[in-house]
Design an enzyme around this catalytic site. Structure first.
Site, mmCIF file in Angstrom:
data_model
loop_
_atom_site.group_PDB
_atom_site.id
_atom_site.type_symbol
_atom_site.label_atom_id
_atom_site.label_comp_id
_atom_site.label_asym_id
_atom_site.label_seq_id
_atom_site.Cartn_x
_atom_site.Cartn_y
_atom_site.Cartn_z
ATOM 1 N N GLY A 103 65.021 23.460 -24.334
ATOM 2 C CA GLY A 103 65.297 22.223 -24.160
ATOM 3 C C GLY A 103 63.809 21.293 -23.989
ATOM 4 O O GLY A 103 63.562 20.151 -23.630
ATOM 5 N N ASN B 249 62.514 19.658 -26.826
ATOM 6 C CA ASN B 249 62.907 18.437 -27.224
ATOM 7 C C ASN B 249 63.687 17.642 -26.424
ATOM 8 O O ASN B 249 63.278 16.426 -26.378
ATOM 9 C CB ASN B 249 63.652 18.710 -28.613
ATOM 10 C CG ASN B 249 62.750 19.112 -29.746
ATOM 11 O OD1 ASN B 249 61.885 18.373 -30.495
ATOM 12 N ND2 ASN B 249 62.791 20.342 -30.284
ATOM 13 N N ARG C 252 86.752 25.596 -32.124
ATOM 14 C CA ARG C 252 85.912 24.654 -32.486
ATOM 15 C C ARG C 252 86.266 23.171 -32.064
ATOM 16 O O ARG C 252 85.648 22.173 -31.572
ATOM 17 C CB ARG C 252 85.441 24.589 -34.012
ATOM 18 C CG ARG C 252 83.878 24.423 -34.143
ATOM 19 C CD ARG C 252 83.554 24.625 -35.611
ATOM 20 N NE ARG C 252 83.398 25.725 -36.093
ATOM 21 C CZ ARG C 252 82.346 26.991 -35.381
ATOM 22 N NH1 ARG C 252 81.581 26.457 -34.533
ATOM 23 N NH2 ARG C 252 82.349 27.866 -35.834
ATOM 24 N N LEU D 80 79.325 22.100 -34.914
ATOM 25 C CA LEU D 80 80.339 21.200 -34.469
ATOM 26 C C LEU D 80 81.697 20.860 -35.107
ATOM 27 O O LEU D 80 81.560 21.361 -36.370
ATOM 28 C CB LEU D 80 79.650 19.751 -34.098
ATOM 29 C CG LEU D 80 78.262 19.937 -33.194
ATOM 30 C CD1 LEU D 80 77.250 18.769 -33.332
ATOM 31 C CD2 LEU D 80 79.209 20.028 -31.778
ATOM 32 N N HIS E 51 65.571 19.343 -36.660
ATOM 33 C CA HIS E 51 65.529 20.758 -37.408
ATOM 34 C C HIS E 51 64.232 21.139 -37.815
ATOM 35 O O HIS E 51 63.411 20.069 -38.309
ATOM 36 C CB HIS E 51 66.581 20.358 -38.603
ATOM 37 C CG HIS E 51 66.559 22.027 -39.345
ATOM 38 N ND1 HIS E 51 67.217 22.959 -38.712
ATOM 39 C CD2 HIS E 51 66.029 22.349 -40.530
ATOM 40 C CE1 HIS E 51 67.260 24.021 -39.680
ATOM 41 N NE2 HIS E 51 66.610 23.586 -40.734
HETATM 42 C C1 GAR Z 1 63.721 23.386 -32.132
HETATM 43 O O1 GAR Z 1 62.809 23.866 -33.014
HETATM 44 C C2 GAR Z 1 64.755 22.649 -32.986
HETATM 45 O O2 GAR Z 1 64.118 22.145 -34.031
HETATM 46 C C3 GAR Z 1 65.502 23.929 -33.328
HETATM 47 O O3 GAR Z 1 65.744 24.687 -32.313
HETATM 48 C C4 GAR Z 1 64.561 24.559 -31.400
HETATM 49 C C5 GAR Z 1 64.964 24.182 -30.046
HETATM 50 O O4 GAR Z 1 63.915 24.106 -29.258
HETATM 51 N N1 GAR Z 1 66.808 23.556 -33.953
HETATM 52 C C6 GAR Z 1 67.700 24.081 -34.811
HETATM 53 O O5 GAR Z 1 67.240 25.000 -35.377
HETATM 54 C C7 GAR Z 1 68.807 23.183 -35.147
HETATM 55 N N2 GAR Z 1 69.216 23.985 -36.651
HETATM 56 P P1 GAR Z 1 63.934 23.377 -27.883
HETATM 57 O O6 GAR Z 1 65.173 23.953 -27.211
HETATM 58 O O7 GAR Z 1 62.749 23.801 -27.231
HETATM 59 O O8 GAR Z 1 64.015 21.865 -28.031
#
Ligand code: GAR
Length: 216
Positions: free
Chosen positions: A15, A17, A67, A95, A111
């Site tokens: 988490g 982000n 789903r 989703l 992403h």
């Molecule tokens: C991030 O790098 C995000 O961009 C990626 O997962 C990570 C989550 O990190 N998401 C994807 O690949 C979605 N396709 P976080 O939990 O520390 O935010």
């Protein structure tokens, strides 16, 4: 200040982000607040941070649900907290298309690649294998196809000789933390207009360009 948009953040893991978004909302001038953090995984590391920040959390497990049923359960959890924007932040479940359509242009994802390159998983390994000199990250509105949808913001970083996946991932993640709050701000302020597969944004663009290797 006008009313802040109410945002649900969906996570599956650490988490970071989500944390960047929460930290942005601490500015009273920021046009959105996080009303709930929802995870499909009860042990997602990010949940502890959210709880510590006094934000409501919900666990919506996907196990045992198809789903569509999982989509309906997520929708109910989001609406229960009055959110009208949804940010995916490392939410690692595909989703339901009905859910995606119901939240069209109010559902945002980050992403770790410069889309449309390197959709799906293992983006950093794919970038290193392809030998690209510039990598980066994308914030976009979500469509039913995986890692597709109108792009709101991107940031680029150099790929260095000898980079490991972890080194490249860390360089990109720092940019995710920068552009996700920026993109949410633009959306919450109503400055992002979707036209077909593209967005039009009434914001000044970045100046200059990034070349790697840089010219002497
Ligand atoms: C991030 O790098 C995000 O961009 C990626 O997962 C990570 C989550 O990190 N998401 C994807 O690949 C979605 N396709 P976080 O939990 O520390 O935010």
């Amino acid at each position: 200040m006008t009313t802040r948009r109410k945002v649900a953040v969906l996570i599956s893991g650490r988490g970071s982000n989500m944390r960047a978004l929460v930290e942005a909302t601490r500015d009273p001038g920021y046009p959105a607040s996080i009303v709930v953090v929802i995870s499909n995984m009860a042990d997602a590391g990010g949940l502890d941070f959210a709880r510590g920040a006094g934000i409501a959390t919900e666990i919506v497990p996907h196990r045992g649900l198809d789903r569509a049923a999982h989509g309906a359960a997520l929708d109910a959890a989001i609406r229960k907290h009055g959110a009208d924007l949804v940010c995916l932040a490392g939410f690692m479940r595909l989703l339901d298309p009905g859910f995606v359509e119901a939240w069209r242009d109010r559902l945002i994802n980050v992403h770790p690649s410069l889309l449309p390159s390197f959709r799906g998983l293992d983006t950093h390994a794919k970038a290193l294998a392809a030998g690209v000199k510039i990598a980066g990250c994308t914030v976009h509105f979500v469509r039913a196809d995986v890692d597709a949808g109108p792009i709101i913001a991107q940031a680029a970083v150099p790929v260095r000789d000898g980079d490991t996946e972890a080194e490249l991932a860390a360089r990109i993640l720092a940019q995710e933390h920068r552009i996700y709050p920026l993109a949410l701000r633009l959306v919450a302020e109503g400055r992002v207009r979707v036209e077909g597969d593209r967005t039009i944004i009434g914001a000044p663009d970045a100046t200059g360009s990034l070349a790697n290797p840089s010219t002497p």
